[in-house]
Enzyme design. Structure first.
Site, PDB file in Angstrom:
ATOM      1  N   GLY A   1       0.705  -1.222   0.032  1.00  0.00           N
ATOM      2  CA  GLY A   1      -0.105   0.115   0.244  1.00  0.00           C
ATOM      3  C   GLY A   1       0.697   1.295   0.076  1.00  0.00           C
ATOM      4  O   GLY A   1       0.222   2.311   0.442  1.00  0.00           O
ATOM      5  N   SER A   2       1.952   1.281  -0.570  1.00  0.00           N
ATOM      6  CA  SER A   2       2.896   2.464  -0.470  1.00  0.00           C
ATOM      7  C   SER A   2       2.298   3.543  -1.447  1.00  0.00           C
ATOM      8  O   SER A   2       2.387   4.722  -1.476  1.00  0.00           O
ATOM      9  CB  SER A   2       4.336   2.154  -0.677  1.00  0.00           C
ATOM     10  OG  SER A   2       4.442   1.675  -2.038  1.00  0.00           O
TER      11      SER A   2
ATOM     12  N   LYS B   1      -6.168  -8.487  -8.657  1.00  0.00           N
ATOM     13  CA  LYS B   1      -7.436  -9.265  -9.041  1.00  0.00           C
ATOM     14  C   LYS B   1      -7.806  -8.246 -10.439  1.00  0.00           C
ATOM     15  O   LYS B   1      -7.918  -7.309 -10.457  1.00  0.00           O
ATOM     16  CB  LYS B   1      -8.468  -9.404  -8.187  1.00  0.00           C
ATOM     17  CG  LYS B   1      -7.722 -10.459  -7.011  1.00  0.00           C
ATOM     18  CD  LYS B   1      -8.463 -11.764  -7.350  1.00  0.00           C
ATOM     19  CE  LYS B   1      -8.016 -12.716  -6.525  1.00  0.00           C
ATOM     20  NZ  LYS B   1      -8.589 -13.888  -6.646  1.00  0.00           N
TER      21      LYS B   1
ATOM     22  N   HIS C   1       0.786   0.593 -13.443  1.00  0.00           N
ATOM     23  CA  HIS C   1       1.562  -0.577 -13.449  1.00  0.00           C
ATOM     24  C   HIS C   1       2.766  -0.344 -13.667  1.00  0.00           C
ATOM     25  O   HIS C   1       3.208   0.793 -14.418  1.00  0.00           O
ATOM     26  CB  HIS C   1       1.122  -1.247 -14.952  1.00  0.00           C
ATOM     27  CG  HIS C   1       1.721  -2.615 -15.221  1.00  0.00           C
ATOM     28  ND1 HIS C   1       1.358  -3.821 -14.638  1.00  0.00           N
ATOM     29  CD2 HIS C   1       2.807  -2.802 -15.990  1.00  0.00           C
ATOM     30  CE1 HIS C   1       2.009  -4.739 -15.046  1.00  0.00           C
ATOM     31  NE2 HIS C   1       3.080  -4.322 -15.849  1.00  0.00           N
TER      32      HIS C   1
ATOM     33  N   ASP D   1      -3.996  -4.993 -17.933  1.00  0.00           N
ATOM     34  CA  ASP D   1      -2.837  -4.272 -18.614  1.00  0.00           C
ATOM     35  C   ASP D   1      -3.027  -3.599 -19.963  1.00  0.00           C
ATOM     36  O   ASP D   1      -2.107  -3.269 -20.762  1.00  0.00           O
ATOM     37  CB  ASP D   1      -1.612  -4.782 -18.280  1.00  0.00           C
ATOM     38  CG  ASP D   1      -1.094  -4.976 -16.798  1.00  0.00           C
ATOM     39  OD1 ASP D   1      -1.944  -4.487 -16.073  1.00  0.00           O
ATOM     40  OD2 ASP D   1      -0.582  -6.043 -16.882  1.00  0.00           O
TER      41      ASP D   1
HETATM   42  C1  GAR Z   1       3.259  -0.799  -7.752  1.00  0.00           C
HETATM   43  O1  GAR Z   1       4.457  -0.538  -8.043  1.00  0.00           O
HETATM   44  C2  GAR Z   1       2.077  -1.231  -8.554  1.00  0.00           C
HETATM   45  O2  GAR Z   1       2.680  -0.274  -9.844  1.00  0.00           O
HETATM   46  C3  GAR Z   1       2.491  -2.632  -8.894  1.00  0.00           C
HETATM   47  O3  GAR Z   1       2.544  -3.178  -7.433  1.00  0.00           O
HETATM   48  C4  GAR Z   1       3.251  -2.150  -6.647  1.00  0.00           C
HETATM   49  C5  GAR Z   1       2.311  -2.202  -5.516  1.00  0.00           C
HETATM   50  O4  GAR Z   1       3.100  -1.434  -4.429  1.00  0.00           O
HETATM   51  N1  GAR Z   1       1.157  -3.128  -9.502  1.00  0.00           N
HETATM   52  C6  GAR Z   1       1.350  -4.003 -10.418  1.00  0.00           C
HETATM   53  O5  GAR Z   1       2.266  -4.847 -10.451  1.00  0.00           O
HETATM   54  C7  GAR Z   1      -0.017  -4.667 -10.848  1.00  0.00           C
HETATM   55  N2  GAR Z   1      -0.017  -5.065 -12.107  1.00  0.00           N
HETATM   56  P1  GAR Z   1       2.404  -0.945  -3.001  1.00  0.00           P
HETATM   57  O6  GAR Z   1       1.674  -2.156  -2.374  1.00  0.00           O
HETATM   58  O7  GAR Z   1       3.511  -0.538  -2.271  1.00  0.00           O
HETATM   59  O8  GAR Z   1       1.481   0.307  -3.465  1.00  0.00           O
END
Ligand code: GAR
Length: 192
Positions: free
Chosen positions: A12-13, A88, A104, A145
């Site tokens: 969740g950053s 999801k 993404h 995507d």
């Molecule tokens: C983010 O970098 C986002 O782009 C990626 O997961 C990370 C979540 O980080 N999303 C994907 O890869 C979706 N295909 P977070 O949990 O620290 O926000």
């Protein structure tokens, strides 16, 4: 004021970057709900720490998830749904009703699609010897995507960079890009 719902599966950053931008008065928005498919997601803690409602969607059949979320979301004011590390697929009822965007961690169409998320993306980028990577903000449709692109930001990948290094660079620009684009959504909305 932009009414947001954020979907997040993990740390969740990215959610935190939106919360911070709102708290710093950089972004005129309100996060009305955080949805997760993962009860242990730290994103849920971040939401609770900021008095944001949370909802955990259980792991059930795709169509039932869509229907359940459709009901839950109908209780909230929503201009935009942001997928911030949500792993999801989004169902047709939500897709038909809401504008949904996803961030993404690659330069789509490269390194996208089912199973391409988080560190898997950065490992693939390093293994392929790419010299640049980056982040894409795009609209969500029924394919992983594949929705139209709103914005992209590039980062340099050095020959010595590990997947962790690339991840750190991408995540830094990802947060800036997302907040900037949300500001544009917010401005557009205020003009109407
Ligand atoms: C983010 O970098 C986002 O782009 C990626 O997961 C990370 C979540 O980080 N999303 C994907 O890869 C979706 N295909 P977070 O949990 O620290 O926000």
């Amino acid at each position: 004021m932009l009414n947001l719902v954020v979907f997040a599966s993990g740390n969740g950053s990215t959610l935190q970057a939106i919360i911070d931008a709102i708290n710093n008065n950089e972004l005129s928005a309100s996060i009305n709900l955080v949805v997760s498919n993962n009860k242990d997601a730290f994103a849920l803690e971040r939401a609770k720490n900021n008095n944001i409602d949370t909802y955990i969607i259980s792991n059930k059949e795709f169509q039932s998830q869509d229907e359940e979320l459709y009901e839950v979301l109908s209780n909230y004011k929503i201009d935009l749904i942001v997928l911030a590390g949500y792993l999801k697929m989004i169902g047709p009822k939500l897709l038909n009703k809401y504008t949904i965007i996803n961030t993404h961690p690659s330069l789509l169409p490269k390194y996208g699609g089912k199973g391409m998320y988080g560190m898997k993306v950065h490992k693939a980028v390093v293994e392929a010897g790419e010299k640049i990577s980056g982040v894409t903000l795009h609209y969500v449709n029924s394919e992983y995507d594949k929705g139209s692109i709103i914005a992209q930001t590039k980062v340099d990948v050095l020959p010595t960079d590990t997947a962790e290094d690339v991840s750190a660079k991408v995540q830094a620009v990802e947060k800036i890009q997302l907040v900037n684009e949300l500001k544009k959504f917010s401005l557009k909305l205020n003009k109407i």
